[in-house]
Scaffold this active site. Structure first.
Site, PDB file in Angstrom:
ATOM      1  N   ASP A   2      -8.110   3.976   9.493  1.00 59.23           N
ATOM      2  CA  ASP A   2      -7.638   3.394   8.241  1.00 59.23           C
ATOM      3  C   ASP A   2      -8.729   3.671   7.195  1.00 59.23           C
ATOM      4  O   ASP A   2      -9.883   3.293   7.390  1.00 59.23           O
ATOM      5  CB  ASP A   2      -7.443   1.876   8.447  1.00 59.23           C
ATOM      6  CG  ASP A   2      -6.337   1.319   7.565  1.00 59.23           C
ATOM      7  OD1 ASP A   2      -5.938   2.013   6.608  1.00 59.23           O
ATOM      8  OD2 ASP A   2      -5.894   0.188   7.827  1.00 59.23           O
TER       9      ASP A   2
ATOM     10  N   CYS B  48     -10.342 -13.116  17.815  1.00 60.51           N
ATOM     11  CA  CYS B  48     -10.892 -11.908  18.427  1.00 60.51           C
ATOM     12  C   CYS B  48     -12.146 -11.499  17.664  1.00 60.51           C
ATOM     13  O   CYS B  48     -12.107 -11.397  16.440  1.00 60.51           O
ATOM     14  CB  CYS B  48      -9.861 -10.784  18.374  1.00 60.51           C
ATOM     15  SG  CYS B  48      -8.224 -11.336  18.876  1.00 60.51           S
TER      16      CYS B  48
ATOM     17  N   ARG C 104      -9.412  -8.307  10.170  1.00 55.06           N
ATOM     18  CA  ARG C 104      -9.244  -9.203   9.021  1.00 55.06           C
ATOM     19  C   ARG C 104     -10.155 -10.422   9.221  1.00 55.06           C
ATOM     20  O   ARG C 104      -9.740 -11.554   9.046  1.00 55.06           O
ATOM     21  CB  ARG C 104      -7.773  -9.603   8.933  1.00 55.06           C
ATOM     22  CG  ARG C 104      -7.239  -9.699   7.534  1.00 55.06           C
ATOM     23  CD  ARG C 104      -5.714  -9.669   7.519  1.00 55.06           C
ATOM     24  NE  ARG C 104      -5.193  -8.324   7.444  1.00 55.06           N
ATOM     25  CZ  ARG C 104      -4.071  -7.921   8.067  1.00 55.06           C
ATOM     26  NH1 ARG C 104      -3.380  -8.757   8.807  1.00 55.06           N
ATOM     27  NH2 ARG C 104      -3.655  -6.680   7.930  1.00 55.06           N
TER      28      ARG C 104
ATOM     29  N   LYS D  52      -3.638   4.968   6.352  1.00 53.30           N
ATOM     30  CA  LYS D  52      -4.023   5.376   7.702  1.00 53.30           C
ATOM     31  C   LYS D  52      -3.835   6.882   7.840  1.00 53.30           C
ATOM     32  O   LYS D  52      -2.850   7.433   7.366  1.00 53.30           O
ATOM     33  CB  LYS D  52      -3.152   4.651   8.720  1.00 53.30           C
ATOM     34  CG  LYS D  52      -3.380   3.153   8.716  1.00 53.30           C
ATOM     35  CD  LYS D  52      -2.542   2.457   9.764  1.00 53.30           C
ATOM     36  CE  LYS D  52      -2.779   0.970   9.756  1.00 53.30           C
ATOM     37  NZ  LYS D  52      -2.070   0.286   8.643  1.00 53.30           N
TER      38      LYS D  52
ATOM     39  N   ARG E  27       6.864   0.158   2.465  1.00 56.14           N
ATOM     40  CA  ARG E  27       6.618  -1.003   3.331  1.00 56.14           C
ATOM     41  C   ARG E  27       5.517  -1.888   2.774  1.00 56.14           C
ATOM     42  O   ARG E  27       4.624  -1.420   2.074  1.00 56.14           O
ATOM     43  CB  ARG E  27       6.332  -0.598   4.771  1.00 56.14           C
ATOM     44  CG  ARG E  27       5.275   0.475   4.969  1.00 56.14           C
ATOM     45  CD  ARG E  27       5.706   1.354   6.162  1.00 56.14           C
ATOM     46  NE  ARG E  27       4.646   2.225   6.636  1.00 56.14           N
ATOM     47  CZ  ARG E  27       4.412   3.432   6.136  1.00 56.14           C
ATOM     48  NH1 ARG E  27       5.128   3.889   5.120  1.00 56.14           N
ATOM     49  NH2 ARG E  27       3.460   4.168   6.638  1.00 56.14           N
TER      50      ARG E  27
ATOM     51  N   CYS F 281      -4.979 -18.300  14.165  1.00 54.78           N
ATOM     52  CA  CYS F 281      -4.745 -17.570  15.412  1.00 54.78           C
ATOM     53  C   CYS F 281      -5.091 -18.484  16.580  1.00 54.78           C
ATOM     54  O   CYS F 281      -5.982 -19.330  16.450  1.00 54.78           O
ATOM     55  CB  CYS F 281      -5.629 -16.328  15.518  1.00 54.78           C
ATOM     56  SG  CYS F 281      -5.317 -15.141  14.225  1.00 54.78           S
TER      57      CYS F 281
ATOM     58  N   ARG G 113       0.813  -1.212   0.000  1.00 57.56           N
ATOM     59  CA  ARG G 113       0.000   0.000   0.000  1.00 57.56           C
ATOM     60  C   ARG G 113       0.846   1.261   0.000  1.00 57.56           C
ATOM     61  O   ARG G 113       0.540   2.236  -0.670  1.00 57.56           O
ATOM     62  CB  ARG G 113      -0.912  -0.019   1.234  1.00 57.56           C
ATOM     63  CG  ARG G 113      -1.798   1.199   1.338  1.00 57.56           C
ATOM     64  CD  ARG G 113      -2.550   1.237   2.653  1.00 57.56           C
ATOM     65  NE  ARG G 113      -3.502   0.148   2.789  1.00 57.56           N
ATOM     66  CZ  ARG G 113      -4.138  -0.144   3.929  1.00 57.56           C
ATOM     67  NH1 ARG G 113      -3.914   0.578   4.998  1.00 57.56           N
ATOM     68  NH2 ARG G 113      -4.981  -1.148   3.980  1.00 57.56           N
ATOM     69  N   TYR G 114       1.883   1.255   0.821  1.00 56.56           N
ATOM     70  CA  TYR G 114       2.770   2.420   0.915  1.00 56.56           C
ATOM     71  C   TYR G 114       4.064   2.091   0.167  1.00 56.56           C
ATOM     72  O   TYR G 114       4.480   0.941   0.135  1.00 56.56           O
ATOM     73  CB  TYR G 114       3.117   2.702   2.375  1.00 56.56           C
ATOM     74  CG  TYR G 114       1.937   2.986   3.274  1.00 56.56           C
ATOM     75  CD1 TYR G 114       1.255   4.198   3.207  1.00 56.56           C
ATOM     76  CD2 TYR G 114       1.511   2.037   4.207  1.00 56.56           C
ATOM     77  CE1 TYR G 114       0.180   4.459   4.050  1.00 56.56           C
ATOM     78  CE2 TYR G 114       0.447   2.297   5.058  1.00 56.56           C
ATOM     79  CZ  TYR G 114      -0.215   3.504   4.977  1.00 56.56           C
ATOM     80  OH  TYR G 114      -1.263   3.766   5.811  1.00 56.56           O
TER      81      TYR G 114
ATOM     82  N   CYS H 257     -11.721  -8.642  15.101  1.00 53.75           N
ATOM     83  CA  CYS H 257     -10.583  -8.729  14.165  1.00 53.75           C
ATOM     84  C   CYS H 257     -10.855  -7.944  12.877  1.00 53.75           C
ATOM     85  O   CYS H 257     -11.881  -8.114  12.235  1.00 53.75           O
ATOM     86  CB  CYS H 257     -10.303 -10.183  13.823  1.00 53.75           C
ATOM     87  SG  CYS H 257      -8.936 -10.353  12.666  1.00 53.75           S
TER      88      CYS H 257
ATOM     89  N   ASP I  71     -12.279  -0.606  12.594  1.00 55.28           N
ATOM     90  CA  ASP I  71     -12.405  -0.707  11.137  1.00 55.28           C
ATOM     91  C   ASP I  71     -13.808  -1.144  10.699  1.00 55.28           C
ATOM     92  O   ASP I  71     -14.493  -1.857  11.428  1.00 55.28           O
ATOM     93  CB  ASP I  71     -11.382  -1.717  10.602  1.00 55.28           C
ATOM     94  CG  ASP I  71      -9.960  -1.189  10.721  1.00 55.28           C
ATOM     95  OD1 ASP I  71      -9.788   0.034  10.584  1.00 55.28           O
ATOM     96  OD2 ASP I  71      -9.045  -1.994  10.950  1.00 55.28           O
TER      97      ASP I  71
HETATM   98  C1  LIG Z   1      -1.025  -0.441   8.598  1.00 58.29           C
HETATM   99  C2  LIG Z   1      -0.362  -0.848   7.405  1.00 58.29           C
HETATM  100  C3  LIG Z   1       0.991  -0.578   7.222  1.00 58.29           C
HETATM  101  C4  LIG Z   1       1.853   0.097   8.277  1.00 58.29           C
HETATM  102  O1  LIG Z   1       1.506   1.391   8.546  1.00 58.29           O
HETATM  103  P1  LIG Z   1       2.308   2.186   9.663  1.00 58.29           P
HETATM  104  O2  LIG Z   1       1.639   3.526   9.731  1.00 58.29           O
HETATM  105  O3  LIG Z   1       3.732   2.252   9.237  1.00 58.29           O
HETATM  106  O4  LIG Z   1       2.185   1.423  10.952  1.00 58.29           O
HETATM  107  C5  LIG Z   1       1.580  -0.970   6.048  1.00 58.29           C
HETATM  108  N1  LIG Z   1       0.882  -1.595   5.079  1.00 58.29           N
HETATM  109  C6  LIG Z   1      -0.428  -1.862   5.212  1.00 58.29           C
HETATM  110  C7  LIG Z   1      -1.144  -2.529   4.113  1.00 58.29           C
HETATM  111  C8  LIG Z   1      -1.096  -1.509   6.389  1.00 58.29           C
HETATM  112  O5  LIG Z   1      -2.384  -1.787   6.539  1.00 58.29           O
HETATM  113  S1  SF4 Z   2      -6.945  -9.531  15.870  1.00 58.47           S
HETATM  114 FE1  SF4 Z   2      -7.388 -11.034  14.232  1.00 58.47          FE
HETATM  115  S2  SF4 Z   2      -5.389 -11.597  13.414  1.00 58.47           S
HETATM  116 FE2  SF4 Z   2      -5.035 -10.639  15.414  1.00 58.47          FE
HETATM  117  S3  SF4 Z   2      -5.012 -12.363  16.886  1.00 58.47           S
HETATM  118 FE3  SF4 Z   2      -7.095 -11.567  16.850  1.00 58.47          FE
HETATM  119  S4  SF4 Z   2      -8.145 -12.851  15.327  1.00 58.47           S
HETATM  120 FE4  SF4 Z   2      -5.953 -13.109  14.996  1.00 58.47          FE
END
Ligand SMILES: *Cc1c(COP(=O)(O)O)cnc(C)c1O
Ligand code: SF4
Length: 374
Positions: free
Chosen positions: A337, A135, A140, A344, A122, A131, A118-119, A138, A300
């Site tokens: 986000d 949670c 995701r 973010k 990174r 997991c 995305r960035y 979560c 989210d």
């Molecule tokens: C959150 C995230 C990051 C990291 O973002 P930071 O602001 O550096 O913590 C990088 N890639 C993706 C896809 C993310 O969701």
């Molecule tokens: S937040 Fe989602 S990915 Fe993280 S430990 Fe909990 S269930 Fe697993």
């Protein structure tokens, strides 16, 4: 910090015969995790049982014995139970209608399976979808709908190749699922391959094991891996002060000895921690054991999670309360986000009251106005 008494779990009938060397063993915790909601009936009265079972069919349930043991079984609003017990709101369209399964298009905007870029500098590396605790909040949550598995060797190799070939990538975030539920050998394989890429400066592991299974960091073999690779950082995910125990403190100390910094991300969750006193206590307790608060996230818009959303300004109110009252070390960045994978964005209380041609008027944390000539 909560001090858990020696052999405290033996006071709970079902664990009365569990020996210390088992309880404090990360593999025992994962092997003996609860995988079906009906096992909770040994601990709590399941009200609305049918609703809970229906929810579990869609978004599965799981917890380590340790994480469950932190709950107060008498309290129906217990913050630990709220993070693990399925709630019919997760599948109720009235609550979830504005939510999306993959709000950040992590899967769609993926150059190779498992990677999200995305960035520019990174990349997110999703190592597994397993997991030890699932949670309820979560971000995701779509992984709950997939088979529990780590990626295949071919998938990992394709991910390494992409990172090797993209020299603008300086940092890899290993996430999941929870990457530290993988066996040590696989963890080392991933870290070693990434570490050997010269343009990678930082390998950031995002894991909740410190919260739900601190015994992961009692494992000498893992600690030796952490010690061997210099690029590692660990980001964990505490949401409530009740999650911090004497075991957490030992685990953090073990991690810090390997030269790996420990930071925390919290999600603002309705009915769990959307309260300035709870967040203040959490941040203070994190600092005491040398975990640096990094982000406080607005919840989210993920399917199955939307009912945990607070008013967006709740977080601003909490941050305003913290500023001046708590060491700057303990103040996280409050962030949202953006949908569609647009990144973010920090949401910061406004301390500039007005900007005029010759001066700026600020307010301080006590709402005193101060002029600064420019
Ligand atoms: C959150 C995230 C990051 C990291 O973002 P930071 O602001 O550096 O913590 C990088 N890639 C993706 C896809 C993310 O969701
Ligand atoms: S937040 Fe989602 S990915 Fe993280 S430990 Fe909990 S269930 Fe697993």
């Amino acid at each position: 910090m909560r001090i858990l008494e020696e052999n405290y779990w033996q006071n709970i009938n079902i664990w009365k015969d569990v020996k210390k060397e088992d309880w404090e063993n990360w593999k025992w915790q994962i092997k003996n995790r609860l995988k079906e909601v009906k096992e909770l009936e040994n601990f709590i009265n399941l009200k609305n049982k049918e609703d809970i079972l229906r929810t579990e069919e869609i978004f599965h349930f799981g917890t380590t014995p340790y994480y469950l043991s932190l709950a107060n079984f008498e309290d129906k609003d217990d913050p630990i139970l709220k993070q693990i017990v399925p709630d019919i709101k997760e599948i109720d369209e009235n609550y979830q209608k504005y939510a999306l399964l993959d709000p950040f298009l992590e899967d769609i905007k993926s150059p190779v399976n498992g990677l999200t870029h995305r960035y520019p500098d990174r990349v997110l590396f999703r190592a597994t979808n397993f997991c030890s605790v699932y949670c309820r909040h979560c971000m995701r949550k779509r992984i709950f709908l997939e088979d529990e598995r780590a990626r295949t060797k071919e998938e990992y190799e394709a991910m390494f190749k992409y990172i090797r070939e993209n020299k603008n990538i300086k940092e890899v975030l290993i996430s999941g699922g929870d990457p530290l539920t993988l066996p040590n050998q696989k963890i080392e394989y991933i870290i070693k391959n990434l570490s050997e890429i010269e343009h990678i400066d930082i390998i950031r592991i995002g894991s909740r094991e410190l919260v739900v299974n601190p015994f992961r960091f009692f494992d000498e073999e893992l600690l030796e891996i952490f010690d061997r690779y210099d690029k590692l950082w660990l980001i964990t995910h505490f949401n409530h002060p009740n999650e911090i125990t004497n075991y957490t403190k030992i685990a953090v100390k073990n991690i810090l000895k390997t030269g790996t910094p420990v930071l925390n991300q919290t999600v603002l969750l309705k009915g769990i921690n959307d309260d300035k006193y709870i967040i203040e206590k959490l941040m203070r307790d994190l600092l005491k054991i040398k975990i640096k608060p990094y982000y406080l996230f607005y919840c989210d818009p993920t399917k199955g999670v939307y009912h945990f959303r607070t008013d967006i300004f709740k977080g601003v109110e909490i941050l305003e309360y913290l500023r001046g009252r708590l060491s700057g070390l303990g103040i996280p960045t409050y962030a949202i986000d953006l949908k569609g994978g647009l990144g973010k964005v920090p949401i910061i209380p406004n301390y500039i009251v007005s900007i005029e041609s010759d001066k700026i008027i600020f307010r301080n944390y006590e709402n005193k106005l101060v002029e600064l000539e420019i």
